[in-house]
Structures are given as C-alpha cells and as structure tokens.
Design a protein around this motif. Structure first.
Motif, PDB file in Angstrom:
ATOM      1  N   ALA A 141      43.121  38.590 -16.294  1.00 14.38           N
ATOM      2  CA  ALA A 141      41.951  37.790 -15.948  1.00 14.38           C
ATOM      3  C   ALA A 141      42.098  37.053 -14.628  1.00 14.38           C
ATOM      4  O   ALA A 141      43.187  36.654 -14.244  1.00 14.38           O
ATOM      5  CB  ALA A 141      41.690  36.790 -17.059  1.00 14.38           C
ATOM      6  N   ASP A 142      40.966  36.862 -13.976  1.00 13.04           N
ATOM      7  CA  ASP A 142      40.881  36.007 -12.807  1.00 13.04           C
ATOM      8  C   ASP A 142      39.581  35.226 -12.914  1.00 13.04           C
ATOM      9  O   ASP A 142      38.547  35.770 -13.302  1.00 13.04           O
ATOM     10  CB  ASP A 142      40.885  36.839 -11.520  1.00 13.04           C
ATOM     11  N   SER A 143      39.640  33.976 -12.573  1.00 10.81           N
ATOM     12  CA  SER A 143      38.460  33.111 -12.527  1.00 10.81           C
ATOM     13  C   SER A 143      37.666  33.066 -13.825  1.00 10.81           C
ATOM     14  O   SER A 143      36.454  33.250 -13.818  1.00 10.81           O
ATOM     15  CB  SER A 143      37.516  33.543 -11.393  1.00 10.81           C
ATOM     16  N   PRO A 144      38.300  32.826 -14.974  1.00 12.10           N
ATOM     17  CA  PRO A 144      37.495  32.729 -16.191  1.00 12.10           C
ATOM     18  C   PRO A 144      36.627  31.480 -16.165  1.00 12.10           C
ATOM     19  O   PRO A 144      37.014  30.452 -15.617  1.00 12.10           O
ATOM     20  CB  PRO A 144      38.531  32.668 -17.305  1.00 12.10           C
ATOM     21  N   HIS A 145      35.454  31.593 -16.734  1.00 11.66           N
ATOM     22  CA  HIS A 145      34.537  30.459 -16.825  1.00 11.66           C
ATOM     23  C   HIS A 145      33.956  30.437 -18.228  1.00 11.66           C
ATOM     24  O   HIS A 145      33.615  31.486 -18.766  1.00 11.66           O
ATOM     25  CB  HIS A 145      33.434  30.569 -15.767  1.00 11.66           C
ATOM     26  N   ILE A 146      33.834  29.247 -18.829  1.00 15.17           N
ATOM     27  CA  ILE A 146      33.438  29.114 -20.224  1.00 15.17           C
ATOM     28  C   ILE A 146      32.135  28.339 -20.373  1.00 15.17           C
ATOM     29  O   ILE A 146      31.867  27.405 -19.610  1.00 15.17           O
ATOM     30  CB  ILE A 146      34.571  28.429 -21.029  1.00 15.17           C
TER      31      ILE A 146
ATOM     32  N   PRO B  83      32.592  29.919 -27.831  1.00 14.22           N
ATOM     33  CA  PRO B  83      32.647  30.158 -26.397  1.00 14.22           C
ATOM     34  C   PRO B  83      32.095  31.520 -25.986  1.00 14.22           C
ATOM     35  O   PRO B  83      32.199  32.506 -26.714  1.00 14.22           O
ATOM     36  CB  PRO B  83      34.145  30.098 -26.099  1.00 14.22           C
ATOM     37  N   HIS B  84      31.534  31.517 -24.795  1.00 12.19           N
ATOM     38  CA  HIS B  84      31.136  32.722 -24.080  1.00 12.19           C
ATOM     39  C   HIS B  84      31.831  32.600 -22.729  1.00 12.19           C
ATOM     40  O   HIS B  84      31.759  31.546 -22.089  1.00 12.19           O
ATOM     41  CB  HIS B  84      29.624  32.786 -23.919  1.00 12.19           C
TER      42      HIS B  84
ATOM     43  N   VAL C 172      33.301  37.953 -22.447  1.00 12.95           N
ATOM     44  CA  VAL C 172      34.084  37.761 -23.662  1.00 12.95           C
ATOM     45  C   VAL C 172      33.368  36.715 -24.508  1.00 12.95           C
ATOM     46  O   VAL C 172      32.923  35.689 -23.986  1.00 12.95           O
ATOM     47  CB  VAL C 172      35.514  37.268 -23.341  1.00 12.95           C
ATOM     48  N   TYR C 173      33.226  36.994 -25.781  1.00 12.88           N
ATOM     49  CA  TYR C 173      32.669  35.988 -26.682  1.00 12.88           C
ATOM     50  C   TYR C 173      33.544  35.907 -27.928  1.00 12.88           C
ATOM     51  O   TYR C 173      34.201  36.862 -28.311  1.00 12.88           O
ATOM     52  CB  TYR C 173      31.210  36.277 -27.036  1.00 12.88           C
ATOM     53  N   PHE C 174      33.533  34.743 -28.522  1.00 15.86           N
ATOM     54  CA  PHE C 174      34.344  34.483 -29.711  1.00 15.86           C
ATOM     55  C   PHE C 174      33.403  34.392 -30.904  1.00 15.86           C
ATOM     56  O   PHE C 174      32.445  33.614 -30.891  1.00 15.86           O
ATOM     57  CB  PHE C 174      35.122  33.182 -29.528  1.00 15.86           C
ATOM     58  N   ASP C 175      33.647  35.191 -31.933  1.00 17.94           N
ATOM     59  CA  ASP C 175      32.771  35.214 -33.106  1.00 17.94           C
ATOM     60  C   ASP C 175      33.286  34.321 -34.236  1.00 17.94           C
ATOM     61  O   ASP C 175      32.775  34.366 -35.344  1.00 17.94           O
ATOM     62  CB  ASP C 175      32.575  36.644 -33.601  1.00 17.94           C
TER      63      ASP C 175
ATOM     64  N   GLN D 220      18.324  28.861 -23.666  1.00 18.96           N
ATOM     65  CA  GLN D 220      17.942  28.212 -24.918  1.00 18.96           C
ATOM     66  C   GLN D 220      18.185  29.106 -26.133  1.00 18.96           C
ATOM     67  O   GLN D 220      18.346  28.621 -27.245  1.00 18.96           O
ATOM     68  CB  GLN D 220      16.456  27.822 -24.896  1.00 18.96           C
ATOM     69  N   LEU D 221      18.192  30.417 -25.947  1.00 14.07           N
ATOM     70  CA  LEU D 221      18.435  31.351 -27.042  1.00 14.07           C
ATOM     71  C   LEU D 221      19.920  31.671 -27.219  1.00 14.07           C
ATOM     72  O   LEU D 221      20.292  32.424 -28.102  1.00 14.07           O
ATOM     73  CB  LEU D 221      17.659  32.648 -26.809  1.00 14.07           C
ATOM     74  N   GLY D 222      20.766  31.122 -26.346  1.00 11.55           N
ATOM     75  CA  GLY D 222      22.196  31.395 -26.407  1.00 11.55           C
ATOM     76  C   GLY D 222      22.594  32.660 -25.673  1.00 11.55           C
ATOM     77  O   GLY D 222      23.713  33.145 -25.838  1.00 11.55           O
ATOM     78  N   LEU D 223      21.678  33.212 -24.866  1.00 13.63           N
ATOM     79  CA  LEU D 223      21.980  34.439 -24.121  1.00 13.63           C
ATOM     80  C   LEU D 223      22.661  34.090 -22.805  1.00 13.63           C
ATOM     81  O   LEU D 223      22.253  33.154 -22.112  1.00 13.63           O
ATOM     82  CB  LEU D 223      20.694  35.220 -23.850  1.00 13.63           C
ATOM     83  N   PRO D 224      23.716  34.834 -22.433  1.00  8.36           N
ATOM     84  CA  PRO D 224      24.466  34.509 -21.220  1.00  8.36           C
ATOM     85  C   PRO D 224      23.768  34.961 -19.939  1.00  8.36           C
ATOM     86  O   PRO D 224      23.145  36.017 -19.893  1.00  8.36           O
ATOM     87  CB  PRO D 224      25.784  35.265 -21.407  1.00  8.36           C
TER      88      PRO D 224
END
Length: 179
Positions: free
Chosen positions: A75-80, A88-89, A104-107, A131-135
């Motif tokens: 990885a480089d430059s991860p952003h959460i 997290p997304h 990457v998303y965590f279920d 607002q819908l949680g879409l990235p």
C-alpha cells in the motif's frame, strides 16, 4: 487525535490524543503512511502500511483495547472514511508491478480488497462517503506522456432494474365480474 510515524527503521506508528486535556502519546505499531478517522463514539480508527510484514493494517480502538486486521496489499497513501455503522472504507495505491487504485472495505469480519483502476493509477488518494454510504475517491493517474492527472471515481449503487419474462395472466370470475 493524530497519527504519525517516526523516521527510524522500522518506522514506529504513534497515536497522539489530548482527549483527556493533556497530550498523550502511544506507540501503536510498526507502520507508516497512516490515515485516521473518529467514529460516532469518538474512538480512533487508523489505516497504515507495515513495512515489516508488507501488509495494509486497519486498527481501531473500541473504548477498551485496540483491534487490528491485516491484508497483504503493498500500500501507498491509504486514506480512511467511516460509514454510518463505523465501518471503514479505504482508498489506496498499490504496486505489484502495475500501479493500481484499490478500494478496501471492512465488513466487520474481513478486509475486502477490490482493484478499481490499474492503469498506472492510485497514488495520492482521498475518499469520502456520501449520504448513502457510497465511496467517492480522488486519485492521481500518470498518463502515457508522464503527466500526472487528477481523477475522480465513485462507486454507484447496483442497477436493480429488471424485466418481466414469460408473464402469464390468470383471471378468475367472481360475483362482480372478471378479476
């Protein structure tokens, strides 16, 4: 809260907080290139890269202890960004011979990895959720001439439209007529 790494090798990842009114510093792990977000309870969630294990790691504080999950992504430059369920997304650049933008998303159990753009792209990423949680993700892309371009990508909801096939009509007769 803030997260940062020192310059020693292996790099140490620190979390600093003045939530108690006094700055406190904690060595969380070996890691670098961190991004931090606070959940709806004010607890920190951090994504970072660990050089030693060559893993992307996600750690969050649940109010009592730190919990850590890992996936083997260079990885480089991860952003959460956190969704309304405090999950997290993550957007990041990854290089395995080809530079890719990765989502990457965590279920709640696993870190799920999804490549999005492997056309020499994915560095200097940023992610927000609507607002819908879409990235929605911005990232840099290097074109064939070597120019750096800023790209924007969003992941839409799945198309749930359909068609009727082999529709059979059945009618019945009642006292008031045909139904």
């Amino acid at each position: 809260y803030m997260s940062f790494s020192d310059s020693l090798l292996p790099r140490r990842l620190f979390v600093a907080s003045n939530a108690s009114g006094v700055w406190e510093l904690q060595n969380l792990a070996d890691g670098r290139s961190s991004s931090l977000a606070l959940d709806s309870f004010g607890n920190p969630h951090i994504v970072y890269y660990c050089d030693d294990t060559q893993e992307l790691k996600y750690s969050y504080y649940d109010g009592l202890a730190w919990n850590t999950f890992a996936t083997s992504v260079l990885a480089d430059s991860p952003h959460i960004a956190l969704d309304s369920f405090n999950l997290p997304h993550i957007s990041l650049g990854a290089s395995t011979g080809v530079e890719c933008l990765i989502y990457v998303y965590f279920d709640g159990i696993n870190l799920n990895v999804q490549p999005l753009d492997c056309s020499n792209a994915g560095f200097h990423t940023s992610i927000v959720l609507d607002q819908l949680g879409l990235p929605h993700i911005s990232y840099s892309l290097t074109d064939a001439r070597g120019s750096n371009l800023l790209n924007y990508l969003y992941l839409p909801m799945p198309d749930l439209t359909g068609q009727w096939k082999l529709l059979a009509q059945s009618c019945r007769i009642s006292k008031k007529g045909q139904k």
